[in-house]
Design an enzyme around this catalytic site. Structure first.
Site, short mmCIF file in Angstrom:
data_model
loop_
_atom_site.label_atom_id
_atom_site.label_comp_id
_atom_site.label_asym_id
_atom_site.label_seq_id
_atom_site.Cartn_x
_atom_site.Cartn_y
_atom_site.Cartn_z
N ASP A 177 0.83 -1.21 0.00
CA ASP A 177 0.00 0.00 0.00
C ASP A 177 0.87 1.26 0.00
OD1 ASP A 177 -2.00 -1.83 0.33
OD2 ASP A 177 -2.84 -0.94 2.15
N HIS B 36 3.95 -2.07 2.97
CA HIS B 36 3.95 -0.72 2.39
C HIS B 36 5.28 -0.50 1.69
CE1 HIS B 36 1.07 -0.66 5.73
NE2 HIS B 36 0.41 0.25 5.05
#
Length: 293
Positions: A96, A249
């Protein structure tokens, strides 16, 4: 008399200052939107976005399924059996908040060493250059067979509390940012910021809503050096199993370093790392998934 007036004035100032401090404390208790501070990286080599004159095919999905009454309860029964032709266990690693011109590319290269692919849930204004010019990183990831999906356009809003117009804009503008640089992309997945979305919006969503079953918590250890990397690796490897969807991430250096070790261990344990769409088979719009069945 003058001294008395001065004393009263000082007392009044103290009371006013106390009231001001209390007011600020109360305001600070209100929930702030999930704004994330991104590092400022050099974008000088990423100015060649694809031309706006390119005609995009209409690949945008449409949710015409009105029978999604069970779509918001992590319904994974609509997926295909999680098996590969090689018979290996399969997991999906998802990233993400990118793209990042250095770390996204480095992660993609690391995946490629094993013939693996991942899914990148991107932030739109980091793709189209409004906040960060990461278009080339997205194009590079896609060129290596990785999946590009929607996270948010600004990362400033939760999808269970923001206005509907804001929610729609976050998805639509991110879709446009992706397809402006990848005209043939079939964007079928989204992940809500913080995993927060209402049941109604899940059921009506034009995309499959992808959650996770393994949280690396990498953002908590982004500045903790090698001990942080070790913690991220342990968070993943202690929970992973066949069919897991792993949350990471791609904007943090420690995430890249942890990814290298995680891929090494997964490969050694006989896992295959695939995209979310490959893991789930045919994920359906308006259905929430956190793992494969």
């Amino acid at each position: 008399m003058i001294n008395k007036n001065k004393s009263l004035l000082r007392a009044f100032v103290r009371v006013f200052a106390l009231i001001l401090v209390l007011s600020m404390m109360l305001v600070g208790c209100e929930e702030e939107p999930p704004k994330r501070t991104f590092p400022d990286y050099n974008n000088s080599n990423n100015s060649n976005n694809s031309s706006k004159d390119t005609i995009k095919p209409n690949n945008k999905p449409s949710n015409n399924n009105n029978n999604n009454s069970n779509s918001n309860s992590n319904n994974n029964n609509n997926t295909n059996n999680n098996s590969s032709s090689s018979g290996k266990k399969r997991v999906a690693i998802t990233y993400d908040d990118g793209p990042h011109n250095v770390r996204t590319n480095a992660i993609v290269d690391e995946l490629a060493k094993y013939g693996f692919n991942a899914t990148f849930f991107v932030v739109g204004n980091r793709v189209d250059g409004k906040a960060y010019n990461g278009a080339n990183a997205v194009k590079y990831a896609a060129s290596k067979g990785n999946e590009i999906a929607i996270h948010a356009y600004t990362h400033n809003n939760y999808y269970d509390t923001c206005e509907k117009s804001v929610y729609n804009s976050e998805l639509d503008k991110t879709y446009d940012a992706i397809t402006d640089i990848l005209p043939n992309a079939k964007v079928r997945l989204m992940r809500p910021v913080g995993g927060r979305i209402t049941e109604e919006r899940t059921a009506d969503c034009d995309y499959a809503v992808i959650m996770w079953s393994v949280d690396s918590n990498d953002w908590k250890y982004k500045n903790d050096g090698q001990p942080g990397v070790n913690t991220i690796v342990n968070n993943v490897m202690s929970q992973v199993k066949d069919g897991s969807i792993i949350l990471m991430h791609d904007i943090y250096e420690n995430t890249y370093l942890a990814t290298k070790e995680i891929l090494k261990q997964l490969n050694a344990q006989g896992y295959e790392v695939v995209t979310v769409s490959e893991l789930l088979g045919s994920p359906k719009a308006g259905v929430k998934y956190s793992k494969a069945s």
